[in-house]
Design a protein around this motif. Sequence first.
Motif, PDB file in Angstrom:
ATOM      1  N   ALA A 171       0.834  -1.208   0.000  1.00  0.00           N
ATOM      2  CA  ALA A 171       0.000   0.000   0.000  1.00  0.00           C
ATOM      3  C   ALA A 171       0.866   1.254   0.000  1.00  0.00           C
ATOM      4  O   ALA A 171       1.950   1.280   0.586  1.00  0.00           O
ATOM      5  N   GLN A 172       0.386   2.294  -0.655  1.00  0.00           N
ATOM      6  CA  GLN A 172       1.046   3.592  -0.678  1.00  0.00           C
ATOM      7  C   GLN A 172       0.136   4.609   0.001  1.00  0.00           C
ATOM      8  O   GLN A 172      -1.083   4.569  -0.168  1.00  0.00           O
ATOM      9  N   SER A 173       0.741   5.510   0.718  1.00  0.00           N
ATOM     10  CA  SER A 173      -0.015   6.583   1.351  1.00  0.00           C
ATOM     11  C   SER A 173      -0.619   7.485   0.288  1.00  0.00           C
ATOM     12  O   SER A 173      -0.019   7.707  -0.768  1.00  0.00           O
ATOM     13  N   THR A 174      -1.772   8.024   0.565  1.00  0.00           N
ATOM     14  CA  THR A 174      -2.395   8.973  -0.357  1.00  0.00           C
ATOM     15  C   THR A 174      -1.908  10.398  -0.112  1.00  0.00           C
ATOM     16  O   THR A 174      -2.257  11.303  -0.861  1.00  0.00           O
ATOM     17  N   PHE A 175      -1.112  10.591   0.930  1.00  0.00           N
ATOM     18  CA  PHE A 175      -0.583  11.911   1.252  1.00  0.00           C
ATOM     19  C   PHE A 175       0.731  12.154   0.516  1.00  0.00           C
ATOM     20  O   PHE A 175       1.554  11.246   0.371  1.00  0.00           O
ATOM     21  N   VAL A 176       0.947  13.386   0.068  1.00  0.00           N
ATOM     22  CA  VAL A 176       2.234  13.759  -0.513  1.00  0.00           C
ATOM     23  C   VAL A 176       3.260  13.743   0.606  1.00  0.00           C
ATOM     24  O   VAL A 176       3.026  14.317   1.678  1.00  0.00           O
ATOM     25  N   GLN A 177       4.362  13.082   0.378  1.00  0.00           N
ATOM     26  CA  GLN A 177       5.385  13.041   1.422  1.00  0.00           C
ATOM     27  C   GLN A 177       6.771  13.020   0.813  1.00  0.00           C
ATOM     28  O   GLN A 177       6.954  12.592  -0.322  1.00  0.00           O
ATOM     29  N   HIS A 178       7.712  13.514   1.592  1.00  0.00           N
ATOM     30  CA  HIS A 178       9.119  13.507   1.232  1.00  0.00           C
ATOM     31  C   HIS A 178       9.863  12.985   2.446  1.00  0.00           C
ATOM     32  O   HIS A 178       9.599  13.432   3.565  1.00  0.00           O
ATOM     33  N   GLN A 179      10.753  12.079   2.229  1.00  0.00           N
ATOM     34  CA  GLN A 179      11.551  11.540   3.332  1.00  0.00           C
ATOM     35  C   GLN A 179      13.010  11.884   3.081  1.00  0.00           C
ATOM     36  O   GLN A 179      13.483  11.824   1.944  1.00  0.00           O
ATOM     37  N   PHE A 180      13.706  12.247   4.162  1.00  0.00           N
ATOM     38  CA  PHE A 180      15.112  12.616   4.068  1.00  0.00           C
ATOM     39  C   PHE A 180      15.883  11.850   5.130  1.00  0.00           C
ATOM     40  O   PHE A 180      15.514  11.896   6.303  1.00  0.00           O
ATOM     41  N   SER A 181      16.938  11.179   4.744  1.00  0.00           N
ATOM     42  CA  SER A 181      17.793  10.551   5.748  1.00  0.00           C
ATOM     43  C   SER A 181      18.646  11.634   6.389  1.00  0.00           C
ATOM     44  O   SER A 181      18.753  12.757   5.888  1.00  0.00           O
ATOM     45  N   SER A 182      19.255  11.315   7.512  1.00  0.00           N
ATOM     46  CA  SER A 182      19.903  12.313   8.374  1.00  0.00           C
ATOM     47  C   SER A 182      20.945  13.173   7.673  1.00  0.00           C
ATOM     48  O   SER A 182      21.173  14.314   8.064  1.00  0.00           O
ATOM     49  N   GLU A 183      21.600  12.664   6.640  1.00  0.00           N
ATOM     50  CA  GLU A 183      22.608  13.487   5.966  1.00  0.00           C
ATOM     51  C   GLU A 183      22.001  14.508   5.006  1.00  0.00           C
ATOM     52  O   GLU A 183      22.717  15.345   4.454  1.00  0.00           O
ATOM     53  N   PHE A 184      20.669  14.465   4.834  1.00  0.00           N
ATOM     54  CA  PHE A 184      20.011  15.387   3.919  1.00  0.00           C
ATOM     55  C   PHE A 184      19.060  16.358   4.603  1.00  0.00           C
ATOM     56  O   PHE A 184      18.211  16.961   3.962  1.00  0.00           O
ATOM     57  N   PHE A 185      19.171  16.485   5.930  1.00  0.00           N
ATOM     58  CA  PHE A 185      18.444  17.557   6.597  1.00  0.00           C
ATOM     59  C   PHE A 185      19.308  18.106   7.724  1.00  0.00           C
ATOM     60  O   PHE A 185      20.142  17.418   8.287  1.00  0.00           O
ATOM     61  N   VAL A 186      19.107  19.371   7.973  1.00  0.00           N
ATOM     62  CA  VAL A 186      19.749  20.033   9.105  1.00  0.00           C
ATOM     63  C   VAL A 186      18.644  20.691   9.910  1.00  0.00           C
ATOM     64  O   VAL A 186      17.720  21.270   9.348  1.00  0.00           O
ATOM     65  N   GLU A 187      18.716  20.560  11.235  1.00  0.00           N
ATOM     66  CA  GLU A 187      17.735  21.191  12.107  1.00  0.00           C
ATOM     67  C   GLU A 187      18.322  22.458  12.700  1.00  0.00           C
ATOM     68  O   GLU A 187      19.432  22.449  13.230  1.00  0.00           O
ATOM     69  N   SER A 188      17.573  23.513  12.611  1.00  0.00           N
ATOM     70  CA  SER A 188      17.914  24.770  13.267  1.00  0.00           C
ATOM     71  C   SER A 188      16.791  25.138  14.211  1.00  0.00           C
ATOM     72  O   SER A 188      15.651  24.725  14.022  1.00  0.00           O
ATOM     73  N   CYS A 189      17.141  25.913  15.204  1.00  0.00           N
ATOM     74  CA  CYS A 189      16.155  26.391  16.170  1.00  0.00           C
ATOM     75  C   CYS A 189      16.422  27.859  16.426  1.00  0.00           C
ATOM     76  O   CYS A 189      17.577  28.291  16.467  1.00  0.00           O
ATOM     77  N   GLY A 190      15.367  28.614  16.577  1.00  0.00           N
ATOM     78  CA  GLY A 190      15.498  30.024  16.860  1.00  0.00           C
ATOM     79  C   GLY A 190      14.339  30.494  17.708  1.00  0.00           C
ATOM     80  O   GLY A 190      13.397  29.747  17.974  1.00  0.00           O
ATOM     81  N   ALA A 191      14.437  31.743  18.117  1.00  0.00           N
ATOM     82  CA  ALA A 191      13.368  32.315  18.928  1.00  0.00           C
ATOM     83  C   ALA A 191      13.199  33.785  18.577  1.00  0.00           C
ATOM     84  O   ALA A 191      14.167  34.472  18.251  1.00  0.00           O
ATOM     85  N   VAL A 192      11.977  34.224  18.651  1.00  0.00           N
ATOM     86  CA  VAL A 192      11.687  35.654  18.575  1.00  0.00           C
ATOM     87  C   VAL A 192      11.786  36.139  20.010  1.00  0.00           C
ATOM     88  O   VAL A 192      11.019  35.721  20.874  1.00  0.00           O
ATOM     89  N   LEU A 193      12.781  36.991  20.260  1.00  0.00           N
ATOM     90  CA  LEU A 193      13.072  37.472  21.612  1.00  0.00           C
ATOM     91  C   LEU A 193      12.345  38.787  21.868  1.00  0.00           C
ATOM     92  O   LEU A 193      12.512  39.755  21.122  1.00  0.00           O
ATOM     93  N   PHE A 194      11.561  38.797  22.943  1.00  0.00           N
ATOM     94  CA  PHE A 194      10.782  39.973  23.311  1.00  0.00           C
ATOM     95  C   PHE A 194      11.343  40.615  24.573  1.00  0.00           C
ATOM     96  O   PHE A 194      11.792  39.927  25.484  1.00  0.00           O
ATOM     97  N   ASP A 195      11.285  41.947  24.605  1.00  0.00           N
ATOM     98  CA  ASP A 195      11.500  42.706  25.833  1.00  0.00           C
ATOM     99  C   ASP A 195      10.120  43.199  26.245  1.00  0.00           C
ATOM    100  O   ASP A 195       9.535  44.066  25.594  1.00  0.00           O
ATOM    101  N   LEU A 196       9.589  42.595  27.299  1.00  0.00           N
ATOM    102  CA  LEU A 196       8.244  42.920  27.771  1.00  0.00           C
ATOM    103  C   LEU A 196       8.274  43.793  29.018  1.00  0.00           C
ATOM    104  O   LEU A 196       7.245  43.988  29.657  1.00  0.00           O
ATOM    105  N   SER A 197       9.446  44.336  29.347  1.00  0.00           N
ATOM    106  CA  SER A 197       9.600  45.042  30.622  1.00  0.00           C
ATOM    107  C   SER A 197       9.034  46.457  30.619  1.00  0.00           C
ATOM    108  O   SER A 197       8.621  46.946  31.653  1.00  0.00           O
ATOM    109  N   GLY A 198       9.006  47.107  29.489  1.00  0.00           N
ATOM    110  CA  GLY A 198       8.542  48.492  29.457  1.00  0.00           C
ATOM    111  C   GLY A 198       7.100  48.597  29.021  1.00  0.00           C
ATOM    112  O   GLY A 198       6.417  47.602  28.775  1.00  0.00           O
TER     113      GLY A 198
END
Length: 184
Positions: A2-29
């Motif tokens: 069986a094949q999934s009906t959803f469009v999908q792409h699979q990448f082994s570990s050497e073909f993706f890089v994970e980055s993380c970031g944040a929107v930094l807020f100053d809520l003090s004023g």
Amino acid sequence: MAQSTFVQHQFSSEFFVESCGAVLFDLSGTEKKVCLLHYVKYNQWLLAKGRRNHSESRKDAALREVMEETGYRCHLLPVAMPTRTTPPDGPARISDSVRIYPDLTDPFMFTMRYLGDGLGVKLIWWYLAALDEDAESNRLPGEAEFEPSFLPFSEAIERLTYQSDREVVGRAVELVKDCGTKNS
């Protein structure tokens, strides 16, 4: 087989890089502000983000990258947000639908960039963060090529170099405006 009906792409570990970031807020004023990085060499205005170290949680990577690039210590900012995650104490089978939970510190946005030339993809997990109470007095030197600046919401969105970053900050601002000031 069986094949999934959803469009999908699979990448082994050497073909993706994970980055993380944040929107930094100053809520003090009275005027809430967002931290942008001025990449002086290229005159670009960006958000703090970078590659996740192996075995590092995404949340920790986001906070580390903000601190390394801006010099500011911060914490994840809990907000009420819509998500398709399931509650930790919910039933085993629950519909896949959007729910709003209070005080979430999960990623509020995800970016996938195709790197071209068969190099795979870059996955960027975006978080919301707020300055620690003593962040200004305990600021460390950030990365030399970046100059951090806190700008009012509308000015920050206008100043960003890339449209995708504008969309990230626009969504972040919506979520933070809705949370009021109880999280500052």
